[in-house]
Design a protein around this motif. Sequence first.
Motif, short mmCIF file in Angstrom:
data_model
loop_
_atom_site.label_atom_id
_atom_site.label_comp_id
_atom_site.label_asym_id
_atom_site.label_seq_id
_atom_site.Cartn_x
_atom_site.Cartn_y
_atom_site.Cartn_z
N TYR A 38 -0.28 12.04 24.63
CA TYR A 38 0.13 11.63 23.29
C TYR A 38 0.47 10.14 23.26
CZ TYR A 38 2.79 11.47 18.92
OH TYR A 38 3.25 11.14 17.68
N ARG A 110 4.67 5.52 20.20
CA ARG A 110 4.38 6.90 19.81
C ARG A 110 5.47 7.84 20.33
NH1 ARG A 110 -0.73 7.90 18.04
NH2 ARG A 110 -0.89 9.94 19.05
N THR A 218 5.83 15.92 9.96
CA THR A 218 4.38 16.09 10.00
C THR A 218 3.76 15.63 11.31
OG1 THR A 218 4.07 13.92 8.95
CG2 THR A 218 4.19 15.84 7.49
N HIS A 219 4.59 15.18 12.26
CA HIS A 219 4.08 14.69 13.54
C HIS A 219 4.58 15.57 14.67
CE1 HIS A 219 2.51 11.06 11.67
NE2 HIS A 219 3.69 10.88 11.07
N SER A 221 6.07 16.56 18.30
CA SER A 221 7.19 16.00 19.05
C SER A 221 7.36 16.80 20.33
CB SER A 221 8.47 16.05 18.21
OG SER A 221 8.81 17.39 17.91
#
Length: 268
Positions: A38, A110, A218-219, A221
Amino acid sequence: MPRHSSSAGPVITLYDTPGTRSQTWMPTVWRIRFILNYKRIPHRTVWVEIPEVEPTLRAIGAPPSSHRPDGRPIYTLPVIVDPSRNAQSPQILSNANNIAEYLEASYPQRPVFPEGSRALQTLFVHYIQEVFAKPLLPIMVPLSHDRLPARTQSHFHDTGVARSRTGTPGPGTGPGQALPPGPQREHAWGLVKEQFDFLAVILEKNVGDGDGVVAQGTHVSYADFALCSVLLWIEQMAPQDGWARVREWNGGRWARLRQRCQDYMDVF
C-alpha cells in the motif's frame, strides 16, 4: 496503480513462511505485506520454513516476538530487515504490530493510521486477533497444517508445536484433526458466522460516513488489512468449505472487502 520494483536501491526484506505452493498464507505476515504494498515500499521476500524460523531469526539478530511465561524467547514471523537508513546497521523488527508502527513512522506517505485513528484501530486489530479469529482455530489450524510443506508438518508432529490464533508457530500439543463433514463442523462454522455477523453490524454503522466496505471512511487502513488477512487465510487454506461460505455472508460484504484489498496483494 504504479508498481514498485524489489530491485531498485535498498529494499526491505520480509521474512515469510511458505505454504505448499510457496505462497504467503500467514495472517500476521499478510498484514505487513499489505502495508508494504500500500505504501509502495520496495521490498523482497525471504522464505523460511517453520522448522528454520528460530535459527534463522537468531542468526540475523532479530528480537523475539514475545516470551514464554518462564522467560524463554519465542521467535515468530513476520520479521523485516530495513537497510534503507543504515546499510551497516539495518533496523530489524519482529511482531506485526511493532512492524506496522515502525513502517508508519518511517514511511509516512499513504498512511495506514489516518489522523486520530491509531487508538481505535489498535483496539480493532486486538479484537480481530483475540476474539474474532478464535472460533476459526479448530477449523483452520488443522487445515493449514495439511497445506504446509511436508518438512513443516513433520516438525509439528515431532515437537508438539501448534500454531497460534494468527497462524504463527507457538507452544501447544500439535495441530489437531480436521473436523469431518457433519454436525460438528457445521456447528464450528456457525460459531465463526456469529463473529462475522457481529462485526458486520458494527461496520454497518459506517454507512453514510463511508463507502460501506472499509472500516472507516473511503480508504483502506490497518484495520482493513488485519481483517482481510484473516479472509485470505480462509481463502487459501479452506477455499471450498470456508471461503465459499464466507464470501456469501452478510450480503457479500467480505468478498467486497477482499476486492478492495486486491491491489495490495503482490508478492515479491
